[in-house]
Design an enzyme around this catalytic site. Sequence first.
Site, short mmCIF file in Angstrom:
data_model
loop_
_atom_site.label_atom_id
_atom_site.label_comp_id
_atom_site.label_asym_id
_atom_site.label_seq_id
_atom_site.Cartn_x
_atom_site.Cartn_y
_atom_site.Cartn_z
N GLY A 22 0.79 -0.83 0.12
CA GLY A 22 -0.24 -0.49 -0.04
C GLY A 22 1.24 1.20 0.37
O GLY A 22 1.97 1.39 1.22
N ALA A 23 0.18 2.20 -0.70
CA ALA A 23 1.46 3.08 -1.61
C ALA A 23 1.72 4.18 0.11
O ALA A 23 3.36 4.51 0.95
CB ALA A 23 1.37 3.78 -2.65
N GLN A 35 -5.22 -8.86 -3.03
CA GLN A 35 -5.49 -7.88 -1.92
C GLN A 35 -7.16 -7.50 -2.07
O GLN A 35 -7.18 -7.65 -1.06
CB GLN A 35 -5.11 -7.12 -2.57
CG GLN A 35 -2.83 -6.70 -2.46
CD GLN A 35 -2.81 -7.07 -4.24
OE1 GLN A 35 -3.78 -8.13 -5.17
NE2 GLN A 35 -1.09 -6.44 -4.31
N ASP A 45 -0.87 4.85 -6.74
CA ASP A 45 0.47 5.01 -6.26
C ASP A 45 1.39 5.58 -6.79
O ASP A 45 2.15 6.35 -6.08
CB ASP A 45 1.09 3.30 -6.48
CG ASP A 45 0.03 1.95 -6.04
OD1 ASP A 45 -0.96 1.52 -6.40
OD2 ASP A 45 0.78 2.03 -4.97
N ASN A 95 -2.06 2.71 -10.53
CA ASN A 95 -2.57 2.31 -9.55
C ASN A 95 -2.91 0.65 -9.46
O ASN A 95 -2.24 0.65 -11.16
CB ASN A 95 -3.51 2.76 -9.12
CG ASN A 95 -4.38 2.19 -7.43
OD1 ASN A 95 -3.82 1.83 -6.51
ND2 ASN A 95 -5.52 2.00 -8.11
#
Lengths: 361, 361
Positions: B61-62, B209, B250, B260
């Site tokens: 996760g960014a 995810q 992202d 993303n």
Amino acid sequence: MQGNIKGNQDEPGMIRNIYYDSDAGGVVILNQNLLPGQMEYEKMYNHQDLALAIKQLKIRGAPLIGVAAAFALALAVINYKGPRDQLENYYHEAERLLASSRPTAVNLCWAINKMRVVFEGKKHLNLNDLAEEMLSAAKNMFDEDVTINITIGELGQVLLPPDTQVLTICNAGSLATCGYGTALGVIRSAHKAGKIRQVWACETRPVLQGARLTVWELMQDKIPVTLITDSMAAHLMRLGRIGAVVVGADRIAANGDTANKIGTYSLAVLANYHGLPFYVAAPWSTIDMSIHTGLDIPIEERDAEEVRRLGGKYITVPEVKVFNPAFDVTPAALISGIITEKGIIYPPVEQGLQRQRSAAD
Amino acid sequence: MQGNIKGNQDEPGMIRNIYYDSDAGGVVILNQNLLPGQMEYEKMYNHQDLALAIKQLKIRGAPLIGVAAAFALALAVINYKGPRDQLENYYHEAERLLASSRPTAVNLCWAINKMRVVFEGKKHLNLNDLAEEMLSAAKNMFDEDVTINITIGELGQVLLPPDTQVLTICNAGSLATCGYGTALGVIRSAHKAGKIRQVWACETRPVLQGARLTVWELMQDKIPVTLITDSMAAHLMRLGRIGAVVVGADRIAANGDTANKIGTYSLAVLANYHGLPFYVAAPWSTIDMSIHTGLDIPIEERDAEEVRRLGGKYITVPEVKVFNPAFDVTPAALISGIITEKGIIYPPVEQGLQRQRSAAD
């Protein structure tokens, strides 16, 4: 890897999916759920076995389940030991069971109808001869399907320019038919013509027919294939790495709306946005002139566990709610051409289908 | 199901992802690869451990990997035992290692840059005090991220009408951040406001995810969620069962093009075709003003085995060629709004981003 147990014809795309074993008195099918890990044939002792195998996807693909239903009906007659005056009731019961095994693909009904004509025409014969006629009709249907697919392939490959990268979803190949395939038939013929740079195979969640079956088939025939997840198709189109999309079909309405594996509609919208041709390859038996638009095509919803589990293991919270439609409908407006054995139907597809139908009448 | 080991804040969406354990002298992370089956915390003894955990997606996760990099750099200083005049070289080496762990999310670089300012400003202190300052900066970054996400959620929820069905992909939730989430933050706030009828979670192949993390998070918070495969989104839109798409990011280029999770671009095209709003929710740190368009965003390609195998088992022919980009880029033209803690940027997004940036200067 399993070259020794390939089909009766020693040609690319001729995998032996289904056949009648006269010694054993049963129909033998290749259990596609175990592919590509295992190539296991299973004997079906009666039509109920075959109906269950269709439901469980051991045998799948619209054209193939049509032929499987035909073999099942032949087997029903072969197995019949009851009083002669009960035969018709018994036969119609068998038809109903098979017709209900999967709701979306129309080829199942088409095959049942074809077999009914044989049954009605020959039911005056003694039981052995009737059974013989039914079996022979099922075998003919098998052979005809192969011929149809080769024709679809040869007609359709003309649409693809040289050095094409083709995207496909699910498996509309020899494993979905009696041999050669519909969408993969077009790809096979284009490959023979030296036009295929690459096939992109969408893995096709949830049942992974692309990853398990299409990849395996194309690798056996040495056609270059790269596997992607379904979510990657748009990105590939944007990168300019797809020249055309070719898919199969489970039912085509009179106006050209096409039901096919879930995810197909998504590819059609994406192809439209990227200005790419989107072709449907299917035998004429997939066209259901009794249904006007795609809205009337029944869409099978399958067990949530197909999404929740993979290889028996949960990939999510086991209690999660799931939506699992097995098919979607692509509106005719997004289709660049429907490739059938009778010719290619170009837009406006509805008029093209009507013209073709009238020509055949 | 694991309520007893939830985060330090006893609120929805506050799962404890990462923290410094002073007794043990290490950073503890929740290994997200084992979710939702197991909730296992792992101790990271040094910054190399953390770089590897980021690469392996144990922590992802960014926004979260930005904060993880900050903790890693603090840990690097805490662990340093070499000669003082080598500290800077050692520190820059640690920065390089962390920056290279994943190429697409810009938050990693953003966090490294923020920590460098602290390092440069405090490097005259003795090593203990410097370490203390670094750790405190990492902890502040953690707390700030939670505040930012709550702000994003509150601002963004206004965009959703009552009784909305929202589609999301991947996990832009509390597990992708330090708590509350970005896209799931918007959904959480909208849920609190009584506006969410249903969340549709794309499973998000290949790493799942969505199926593993988003489903789990939303179920913990009792937000109604239904799982679908990525290929089903278009069909749902056609059925009229999606009101809006909300995703994370992202990296966002200066013109608004947004990288993303792979599959996001596909959803953006589909939303556009169906006339649905498509929102990106991300902290301002995700915006990379040094990059003009999405063409310049590096797209990570990951191991083919992520596609070929699931739960350790092959789901395809093991030798098949695979393309496995982890991200795609959605052009700004397809984005209805970028929800940041500084406000919502509406189209034309490029001008909006520039205006917002000037206002902040």
